[in-house]
Design a protein around this motif. Structure first.
Motif, PDB file in Angstrom:
ATOM      1  N   GLY A 137     -29.116 -47.346  19.117  1.00  0.00           N
ATOM      2  CA  GLY A 137     -30.051 -48.348  19.628  1.00  0.00           C
ATOM      3  C   GLY A 137     -31.345 -47.793  20.175  1.00  0.00           C
ATOM      4  N   SER A 138     -31.587 -46.524  19.992  1.00  0.00           N
ATOM      5  CA  SER A 138     -32.765 -45.891  20.600  1.00  0.00           C
ATOM      6  C   SER A 138     -34.012 -46.048  19.744  1.00  0.00           C
ATOM      7  N   PHE A 139     -35.146 -45.754  20.378  1.00  0.00           N
ATOM      8  CA  PHE A 139     -36.403 -45.616  19.650  1.00  0.00           C
ATOM      9  C   PHE A 139     -36.576 -44.127  19.363  1.00  0.00           C
ATOM     10  N   GLU A 173     -35.205 -47.363  25.006  1.00  0.00           N
ATOM     11  CA  GLU A 173     -34.676 -46.031  25.271  1.00  0.00           C
ATOM     12  C   GLU A 173     -35.189 -45.082  24.192  1.00  0.00           C
ATOM     13  N   VAL A 174     -35.851 -43.991  24.627  1.00  0.00           N
ATOM     14  CA  VAL A 174     -36.434 -43.062  23.659  1.00  0.00           C
ATOM     15  C   VAL A 174     -35.489 -41.880  23.462  1.00  0.00           C
ATOM     16  N   ALA A 175     -35.126 -41.655  22.189  1.00  0.00           N
ATOM     17  CA  ALA A 175     -34.207 -40.563  21.844  1.00  0.00           C
ATOM     18  C   ALA A 175     -34.936 -39.225  21.904  1.00  0.00           C
ATOM     19  N   PRO A 176     -34.175 -38.103  21.913  1.00  0.00           N
ATOM     20  CA  PRO A 176     -34.842 -36.797  21.800  1.00  0.00           C
ATOM     21  C   PRO A 176     -35.718 -36.754  20.543  1.00  0.00           C
ATOM     22  N   VAL A 177     -36.853 -36.053  20.642  1.00  0.00           N
ATOM     23  CA  VAL A 177     -37.794 -35.969  19.517  1.00  0.00           C
ATOM     24  C   VAL A 177     -37.231 -35.016  18.462  1.00  0.00           C
ATOM     25  N   VAL A 178     -37.234 -35.456  17.205  1.00  0.00           N
ATOM     26  CA  VAL A 178     -36.781 -34.590  16.111  1.00  0.00           C
ATOM     27  C   VAL A 178     -38.008 -34.036  15.387  1.00  0.00           C
ATOM     28  N   VAL A 179     -38.095 -32.721  15.281  1.00  0.00           N
ATOM     29  CA  VAL A 179     -39.201 -32.088  14.565  1.00  0.00           C
ATOM     30  C   VAL A 179     -38.674 -31.592  13.222  1.00  0.00           C
ATOM     31  N   ALA A 180     -39.298 -32.047  12.138  1.00  0.00           N
ATOM     32  CA  ALA A 180     -38.792 -31.756  10.794  1.00  0.00           C
ATOM     33  C   ALA A 180     -39.800 -30.927  10.005  1.00  0.00           C
ATOM     34  N   ALA A 181     -39.327 -29.818   9.449  1.00  0.00           N
ATOM     35  CA  ALA A 181     -40.171 -28.989   8.590  1.00  0.00           C
ATOM     36  C   ALA A 181     -40.080 -29.476   7.143  1.00  0.00           C
ATOM     37  N   GLY A 196     -28.215 -43.295  14.542  1.00  0.00           N
ATOM     38  CA  GLY A 196     -27.979 -44.688  14.928  1.00  0.00           C
ATOM     39  C   GLY A 196     -29.149 -45.322  15.649  1.00  0.00           C
ATOM     40  N   ALA A 197     -30.362 -44.837  15.373  1.00  0.00           N
ATOM     41  CA  ALA A 197     -31.549 -45.353  16.050  1.00  0.00           C
ATOM     42  C   ALA A 197     -31.860 -46.779  15.618  1.00  0.00           C
ATOM     43  N   ALA A 198     -32.422 -47.571  16.561  1.00  0.00           N
ATOM     44  CA  ALA A 198     -32.826 -48.938  16.227  1.00  0.00           C
ATOM     45  C   ALA A 198     -34.097 -48.924  15.386  1.00  0.00           C
ATOM     46  N   MET A 199     -34.926 -47.926  15.633  1.00  0.00           N
ATOM     47  CA  MET A 199     -36.242 -47.899  15.012  1.00  0.00           C
ATOM     48  C   MET A 199     -36.710 -46.452  14.973  1.00  0.00           C
TER      49      MET A 199
END
Lengths: 282, 456
Positions: A137-139, A173-181, A196-199
């Motif tokens: 449910g997180s952003f 609720e803001v999830a941990p930031v994912v950094v993608a290469a 399982g993020a909402a958005m």
């Protein structure tokens, strides 16, 4: 159109050569030519007042004068270097502190593979998927290099700093930031689904042009899952110095996130509900 | 039915025509991405040998996309002119290549209605760049609206004054810059940053006013979606040419939001305005290899064959202008300067052979392995091949679309080294207002007063 524009490098529409969000980078727009008498010649160079395009460059025979030629070469060199720049994840992690950062990579092993195989840039490395935490449910913010890591490096920290408090204040609720290469926009679908993020908002480097080599785009997708199409996303483009500011982009993202939750959709449906913005400067 | 060919002791099998065509195609990234390219150089040449031995008439019997699911296939079959095809009916694809290299201008013109796009695509795959240039240079396709395009010894330039904000002043300044450098005879054509109808109307009115006040013998176009142009025409806007991006399958056209019926409606609406003074070629189409794959609408075909099929769509509507945007679509379809160069010459050749007034947007993006040297080479080759027109962008830098095309200066260069001149009506206009002398002195001629274009 509501789908991401071609500068994301994820363009699916092929030939639709339009651009939704435009830079506002010209100085001195209020200037003008003195009203000429119609038989009085006007200096060619006066045209420069009206446009950021490369007008009134002069002529050396039929070619460009040396200075104009080298100006172009320099701009192209900067754009090429920006395309091939690599994300410095340690520096980015430090810049976004105290937000916590998770590192992942797409299945594109290097820049060449990334450019040749857009499909690999949309898929997460197997080991990385298994290691992602759930945040139901997180952003979720996914920061990806896209076609310009240097643009992400420069613009993403300021945007996160502006957007995260706005979203939290709105109760998200803001999830941990994912950094993608070596990531493309659709990589956010797989990451968002795994967590399982909402958005998901994917912050991604836009294809450099000759005038803007450090531009960031944001692509917002509700209920991310593999198979989402570009028509199901909303885009905020041209975030950079001289373009849209981080603060303005954060406000826009908050507006879009709220509208998406009310509508239950991002993309075409949300675009239709958005108030029109003026297309021409007053 | 399948095809087999041995090369170097290995026997290669190709289950159907579309696979044979794909495996015979010179290497490009888009076909690799689609999974249809030959896996080895030997497999590619085996396919080319098998293709060379194939009777040309086989392409009438085995289609690459079934007519039941594709209106472009139905159009191609419906429009095939058997009488025009007769001179080459008994040839193989390889024999057809030899025929093309020996044919004269009149024979090539007479053949065009008898050719299916797949025939042009097939022969193209066994031709070198030199062959593509030599045959195209013999093709002549002349079209008219307010001037005459495609005459021998002429090279026209589309003036492309794009502005990131659709600011009328930015557009007008770029138009004046281009006129001063000899561009604008093909069309003065803006890609709008927005598909908004009000913006389109304003740009149409601006371009028409500029053309009218400077009395330029040319045509204008706002390159917006065909439905927006239809709306503009309903509102009485000055629409000279109707633009649309098109592709070679029904599905890719659907992804562009168009169908043959919609294009026909737009063509008829533009004809009814009767705005052309010298002729009634009222359509402008853009195409490009890779568009069908990018829309997942390629049916397992190679991108060059599908590109040729888009020309069957174009010729149905007697266009004034058709150009491939060859380097625009990205390195996942055409990776580098070598692939862009070959594709540009293929597209020009196939279009001309099918009877279209072909131009080319000689261009690249910053994530492709290409630079100005590659563009100089392709522009020069296309000039030798007799391309009808190329683009003219201020300083080669399109500040709206963020890619590099040919500059106004590049147009002057190509005309000078190749001994080409602008369209005759436009050339007379340039001479009449003294453009060359004024630009040499760093001035706008008195009759190109900026105030008349809203610059004050």
């Amino acid at each position: 159109m509501t789908v991401p524009d071609d500068r994301s490098g994820d363009r699916r529409g092929g030939l639709n050569r339009s651009r939704q969000n435009a830079p506002d980078d010209r100085g001195g727009g209020g200037g003008g030519l003195n009203r000429p008498r119609q038989d009085m010649p006007v200096a060619w160079s006066d045209l420069r007042r009206f446009t950021a395009a490369r007008v009134a460059l002069g002529r050396a025979g039929n070619g460009l004068p040396t200075a104009a030629h080298l100006d172009f070469q320099e701009a192209h060199a900067k754009a090429r270097d920006a395309v091939h720049s690599a994300l410095d994840v340690d520096a980015l992690t430090a810049a976004v502190a105290p937000l916590s950062v998770l590192r992942v990579a797409s299945q594109a092993a290097d820049r060449r593979a990334f450019l040749l195989r857009p499909d690999l840039g949309r898929r997460l490395r197997e080991a990385d998927r298994a290691a992602l935490p759930v945040a139901p449910g997180s952003f979720l913010f996914v920061v990806a290099d896209g076609l310009c890591a240097s643009g992400v490096q420069q613009q993403a920290p300021a945007l996160l700093a502006a957007a995260v408090p706005l979203l939290q204040r709105a109760g998200l609720e803001v999830a941990p930031v994912v950094v993608a290469a070596q990531g493309r926009v659709a990589l956010g679908d797989e990451i968002g689904a795994a967590m399982g993020a909402a958005m998901v908002a994917v912050l991604i480097g836009e294809r450099p042009g000759l005038t803007a080599t450090d531009s960031l785009g944001v692509y917002l997708t509700l209920a991310p899952r593999p198979g989402r199409t570009d028509a199901e996303r909303n885009c905020i483009s041209n975030i950079r110095a001289g373009g849209m500011s981080a603060a303005a982009a954060a406000e826009k993202l908050l507006w879009l996130a709220g509208a998406a939750l009310r509508l239950g959709a991002t993309g075409v449906a949300l675009k239709d509900a958005q108030p029109a913005t003026p297309l021409l400067p007053r | 039915m399948g095809f087999a060919q041995a090369v170097g002791g290995t026997r290669y099998l190709f289950p159907d025509l579309k696979t044979l065509l794909a495996r015979a195609t010179p290497l490009r990234s888009g076909d690799v991405l689609a999974g249809v390219a030959a896996e080895t150089a030997a497999e590619r040449v085996a396919a080319q040998r098998a293709l060379a031995d194939l009777p040309l008439a086989h392409l009438l019997a085995e289609v690459v996309i079934p007519p039941e699911v594709d209106e472009v296939t139905r159009l191609i079959l419906d429009r095939h002119d058997a009488a025009a095809f007769a001179p080459v009916r008994s040839l193989t694809v390889g024999g057809f290549r030899d025929w093309l290299l020996s044919a004269d201008t009149a024979a090539l013109a007479a053949l065009a209605p008898g050719l299916m796009p797949e025939m042009a695509a097939a022969v193209c795959k066994i031709m070198r760049l030199q062959d593509l240039v030599a045959v195209a240079a013999k093709c002549r396709v002349v079209t008219r609206f307010r001037n005459t395009l495609g005459l021998p010894g002429r090279l026209a330039i589309r003036l492309q004054p794009n502005d990131p904000l659709d600011d009328p002043r930015g557009v007008a300044a770029a138009v004046l810059d281009g006129l001063l450098l000899g561009a604008g005879d093909a069309v003065i054509g803006v890609n709008p940053a927005s598909d908004n109808i009000e913006t389109t109307l304003r740009l149409l009115e601006l371009l028409d006013a500029v053309r009218d006040r400077y009395a330029i013998p040319t045509q204008s176009c706002v390159l917006t979606h065909v439905t927006t142009s239809l709306l503009a025409m309903e509102r009485g806007a000055p629409v000279d040419l109707v633009f649309q991006s098109i592709g070679g399958t029904e599905a890719v056209n659907r992804s562009f939001g168009v169908s043959l019926a919609l294009l026909r409606e737009a063509h008829e609406a533009a004809l009814a305005l009767r705005r052309g003074t010298l002729g009634s070629n009222v359509m402008y189409f853009e195409t490009g290899q890779g568009s069908a794959l990018s829309a997942e609408a390629h049916h397992g075909c190679d991108q060059q064959t599908l590109e040729a099929r888009s020309y069957a769509v174009a010729r149905e509507y007697a266009p004034l202008l058709v150009n491939s945007v060859v380097g625009f679509i990205g390195p996942e379809y055409l990776f580098d300067g070598k692939q862009i160069t070959r594709a540009g010459l293929e597209d020009h050749f196939c279009g001309k052979l099918l009877g279209l007034p072909m131009g080319v947007d000689v261009c690249y993006t910053n994530h492709a392995e290409a630079d100005q040297d590659d563009m100089d080479a392709l522009l020069t080759l296309l000039g030798v091949a007799g391309v009808n027109y190329v683009m003219g962008v201020p300083g080669a830098d399109d500040v709206m679309l963020a890619y590099q095309s040919t500059s106004f200066h590049d147009g002057l260069y190509a005309r000078a080294v190749l001994g080409k001149r602008p369209a005759p009506e436009f050339e007379a206009w340039m001479q009449g207002i003294g453009i060359e002398a004024a630009s040499g002195a760093g001035l706008l001629p008195g009759r190109l007063a900026p105030a008349l274009a809203g610059l004050e």
